[in-house]
Design an enzyme around this catalytic site. Sequence first.
Site, PDB file in Angstrom:
ATOM      1  CD  GLU A 183       9.340  52.040  99.667  1.00 44.58           C
ATOM      2  OE1 GLU A 183       9.263  52.972  98.838  1.00 44.58           O
ATOM      3  OE2 GLU A 183       8.772  50.932  99.507  1.00 44.58           O
ATOM      4  NE  ARG A 187       8.050  55.548  98.368  1.00 45.89           N
ATOM      5  CZ  ARG A 187       6.789  55.131  98.476  1.00 45.89           C
ATOM      6  NH1 ARG A 187       5.803  55.977  98.515  1.00 45.89           N
ATOM      7  NH2 ARG A 187       6.514  53.844  98.562  1.00 45.89           N
ATOM      8  CG  ASP A 315       9.920  45.046  92.194  1.00 43.59           C
ATOM      9  OD1 ASP A 315      10.847  44.989  93.022  1.00 43.59           O
ATOM     10  OD2 ASP A 315       8.880  45.705  92.374  1.00 43.59           O
ATOM     11  CD  GLU A 490       4.426  49.348  89.667  1.00 45.27           C
ATOM     12  OE1 GLU A 490       3.184  49.441  89.795  1.00 45.27           O
ATOM     13  OE2 GLU A 490       5.218  49.780  90.527  1.00 45.27           O
ATOM     14  CB  THR A 577      12.704  51.851  90.938  1.00 41.83           C
ATOM     15  OG1 THR A 577      11.661  50.895  90.739  1.00 41.83           O
ATOM     16  CG2 THR A 577      12.834  52.162  92.415  1.00 41.83           C
TER      17      THR A 577
END
Length: 594
Positions: A183, A187, A315, A490, A577
């Site tokens: 993360e 991010r 994913d 998404e 992502t």
Amino acid sequence: MADSTVRKRKTAPKKSEDGAGAAASKDGAASGGTKKTAGSVKLSTVFSLLLVAIGLVTYQQPRLVQGIIDSVSSIVGNFRPLPGVEENLVVEFAPDVEKRDAVVRAFQHAWLAYERDAMGDDEYHPIGHKGSNLTEAGGIGYTVVDSLDTMILMGLEDEYQRAREWVASKLDFEKDADFNTFETTIRVLGGLLSAHHLTGDSLYLEKAQDLADRIMPAFDTPAGLPTSMINLARREGVMNDDNPELVSTAEVSTLQLEFRYLAHLTDNEEYWQKAEKVMKIIKDARLATGLASIFMSKNDGKYALSAIRLGSRGDSYYEYLLKQYIQTNMTESVYRDMYDDAMDSVANHLITTSHNAKLIYTSELVPQRTYTSDIVWRLVPKQDHLVCFFGGSLMLGATITGAIQHPVSIPPKASQLTKQGKRDWINGVELIRTCMKTHETQTGLAPEIAHFRIPSDRLEGSIAPDDWYIKGAKVGADPPYDARYILRPETVESLFIAYRLTGDPRYREYGWSIFQAIEKHCRIESGGYASILNVDDVPVTYEDKMETFLMSETLKYLYLLFEDDQVLPLDKYVFNTEAHPFPIIYPTFRTGFS
Ligand SMILES: *[C@@H]1O[C@H](CO)[C@@H](O)[C@H](O)[C@H]1NC(C)=O
Ligand SMILES: *[C@@H]1O[C@H](CO)[C@@H](O)[C@H](O)[C@H]1NC(C)=O
């Protein structure tokens, strides 16, 4: 269990059913044009030849027959427009200024509330008007850094300058606490790198390098798979207490775009080598099916017996296989091969068609031990909202690894795609249709997890005709976890990509209906947006949280959907992502395995 599950029948705000019907008839109309007539003459000849060929060959060489059928059906396919593509569509990418600006106002509504109540805190709670940090040690710019590039793209100069000032004066990674490696990378490192790219400001590159240097020790494990957590001040990898041996497959394989771009910018190959090694480990660990289990052992670098899915923990592994090939300007064929291999496996094992409306979705495979200790894999018809990235990703992949030549037209023609490319394109278009179907709820928003009906539900003849349902939802009872919508991006991510690849206005219509549903049900009057606990319950019940991906992803993709296609064109950019755009580069460091 399934019988007690009740989903109220609903009307979607945008009547997606009509949308899908209209699309189907558009396709029908397109194939009725003159092209079709010319094609039909040739087709009848082809079919006669085929019949003769089958007759001759079937007895002697039955295995040849399938080959002939395959090649004829691929020739036939080339005469038809691709599903999801309107043949005579005039592709026009003019911005829809009104809708685009509505998205900008929504961003300001979110950002200004955060800035007023919680500036600098990692997370925001719009109902309590307060912020919170991921750890006691203080914030690491989770929300501010994640939002920078959206402000830059939207031209929000004042907001951006204040955010930059916060990064310059307050952002400090010397925090003695454990942060999630993945993360933090997608991010914060991702946000710093894209802000640097879009502005050229060296402040962001310095911060990015400082952060990356603190994350790097996470890779120092026996096999080279990074630990799930990292202590940023001590520069030590830390494992999760629940899972001291295991790392999540998607988490370890969704760091590569960021570390490669940083290596490229700093000319320091070490960033790249550590992240690249993960890809080699994953390639070596390949399972017989070609699918990836969601957990790996950090000690031996092998897959642990665990579920296989395109949802959480699976994913972005698939996403980054494709995107690494794109980021390296299609020069690293190892990623193309890994991606194509993975897509074959997904098509063969996970893509499923629903019983009633023939919706395409992806199932999960869950391992179970039998009495005799054998492993059997159970197919579970459950799809996370997270999987909705995959429709757009499949379509994008079809135009990259599935293209006979680059670039393909917009929209692509069947003759430009390989057999796999056509397969993935069709599945991608259909998966987006399914994701839109999961928005047919009371709120027009999709739940966190959708279950699909299968024959063993024994629902034939019951009054539950829906193809999908929210498991455990009952009238009058507390909603299950699956029923929530937490501002996830998404579906709109896929709509943005599908729109850029086809120019089909239907994708803008879908995006607008989702945006309106967010405005109607998630917007907090005093500022900000909140998650909701049940997409099927109006008026909604809020959860007091505004996820950072609302500003970094959901609103950015919606903005780009209505913006000119020259802003971040897909042939020059790849999105990490977390929706942070990085330029496609000519890599100076090659990938050292094949
Ligand atoms: C979060 O961390 C920042 C920076 O360390 C600090 O200034 C702020 O007060 C913290 N916020 C909360 C809610 O604890
Ligand atoms: C990517 O490859 C194309 C075709 O070979 C080339 O024209 C283009 O300049 C390359 N882009 C970069 C960033 O290297």
